[in-house]
Design an enzyme around this catalytic site. Structure first.
Site, PDB file in Angstrom:
ATOM      1  N   GLY A  54     113.899  84.968   5.140  1.00 24.95           N
ATOM      2  CA  GLY A  54     114.874  85.938   4.747  1.00 24.95           C
ATOM      3  C   GLY A  54     115.235  86.597   3.193  1.00 24.95           C
ATOM      4  N   GLY A  59     107.788  86.203  -4.250  1.00 27.77           N
ATOM      5  CA  GLY A  59     106.649  85.238  -3.743  1.00 27.77           C
ATOM      6  C   GLY A  59     106.608  85.600  -1.951  1.00 27.77           C
ATOM      7  CG  HIS A  60     109.461  85.455   1.001  1.00 29.36           C
ATOM      8  ND1 HIS A  60     110.741  85.259  -0.290  1.00 29.36           N
ATOM      9  CD2 HIS A  60     109.977  84.233   1.449  1.00 29.36           C
ATOM     10  CE1 HIS A  60     111.466  84.388   0.230  1.00 29.36           C
ATOM     11  NE2 HIS A  60     110.767  83.675   1.545  1.00 29.36           N
ATOM     12  N   GLY A 170     103.444  78.971   1.671  1.00 27.13           N
ATOM     13  CA  GLY A 170     103.885  79.270   0.381  1.00 27.13           C
ATOM     14  C   GLY A 170     103.433  77.497  -0.176  1.00 27.13           C
ATOM     15  CB  SER A 208     113.064  79.187  -4.912  1.00 22.96           C
ATOM     16  OG  SER A 208     114.738  79.024  -4.393  1.00 22.96           O
TER      17      SER A 208
END
Ligand code: PAF
Length: 303
Positions: A54, A59-60, A170, A208
């Site tokens: 979560g 990035g996610h 990643g 991040s």
């Protein structure tokens, strides 16, 4: 693993949405998720899986996009896994932003979010102990004992529940990626692990969830991490490996906001330390740096 040359700033320029045009589902129970996935598989659909904790960022979302490109039905898990935190304070402080995460995923190829409780994932304590040898002893393993065992516990559970054709990870968590691949091999799991490039903020700072905990000044100074890695990668061959390592640590620590925990240059297969540039291995420079109380990691390929 073959390193790619495009770990730098990758624009997400081709957004794709859910392939089946159905509303995104949120599922909390394992049996419901398994039933849904079985139905998709019976329909001939390939399954892509993106595990997350979560606090989602670009990035996610890039992983979810890639999963959408490569699979018919995309499952994203959101679960803050307690077994991978060696510091209880870190676990407590980890951001939990489910509502905001769901809103972000609404506009992505994600078909179903799996958000289990700790009791659902661990009805009993997981006593499994994985052995990854050197892979788990160096770098992160040295400073976060037990971390990768926890990662392997939860990822192996997810891979058993979701049974995806492909799972997306990643490259920022480079050591995790290598260990997940080793785990998949050890357990002979029928899944392909897809490595996705690091996504960076405009300053170069690797994205991040922890960046949110940085003050504006810390965030600005944290950009020095990638700048230093890039310089190191560009100038590597002008120095010996040892000289380069010393220079990087000195440069980072010269910034009053930064304190280096480790800087290592390793091969991308068994994560052994590189001693000479002439070694015929793919070389990755990996770093962990404290910016205030926030621990940041990053890496770069040394060509
Ligand atoms: O990389 C992460 O966010 C976590 O380690 C993972 C893979 C979701 C397992 O909890």
């Amino acid at each position: 693993m073959k390193p790619t040359n495009h770990w730098d700033i990758v624009p997400i320029n081709l957004f794709i949405l859910r392939a089946n045009f159905l509303p995104m589902l949120v599922i909390h129970e394992i049996r419901d998720l398994k039933a849904l996935i079985a139905a998709q598989k019976a329909d001939g659909k390939s399954i892509g899986f993106v595990p997350t904790m979560g606090a989602l960022h670009r990035g996610h979302l890039s992983l979810v996009q890639e999963a959408g490109r490569q699979s018919d039905f995309v499952v994203v898990s959101i679960f803050v896994n307690p077994t991978q935190f060696n510091d209880p304070k870190d676990l407590e402080k980890y951001p939990r932003t489910l509502q905001a995460d769901l809103e972000l995923l609404e506009h992505s190829p994600c078909c179903v979010v799996f958000a289990p409780t700790v009791e659902t994932m661990y009805p009993e304590p997981d006593t499994r102990r994985f052995n990854f040898g050197q892979l788990e002893q160096v770098m992160e393993g040295q400073f976060r004992p037990g971390h990768f065992n926890g990662v392997a516990q939860v990822v192996s559970k997810f891979l058993e529940i979701v049974a995806p054709d492909k799972a997306f990870f990643g490259q920022k968590d480079f050591q995790q990626l290598v260990i997940v691949k080793a785990m998949v091999k050890q357990l002979t799991l029928p899944v392909e692990i897809i490595a996705c490039p690091i996504i960076r903020e405009a300053s170069g700072l690797a994205m991040s969830s922890r960046n949110e905990r940085l003050s504006p000044e810390q965030r600005e100074n944290a950009a020095v991490i990638y700048k230093t890695l890039r310089e190191a990668s560009n100038n590597a061959k002008n120095f010996s490996v040892e000289e380069l390592k010393t220079q990087v640590v000195e440069k980072l620590n010269a910034n009053p906001y930064l304190q280096t925990e480790y800087f290592e240059i390793v091969n991308d297969t068994d994560l052994g330390s590189v001693e000479q540039w002439t070694e015929p291995v793919n070389k990755v420079a990996c770093v962990a740096v404290f910016c205030g109380e926030v621990r940041l990691i990053d890496n770069i390929v040394i060509a």
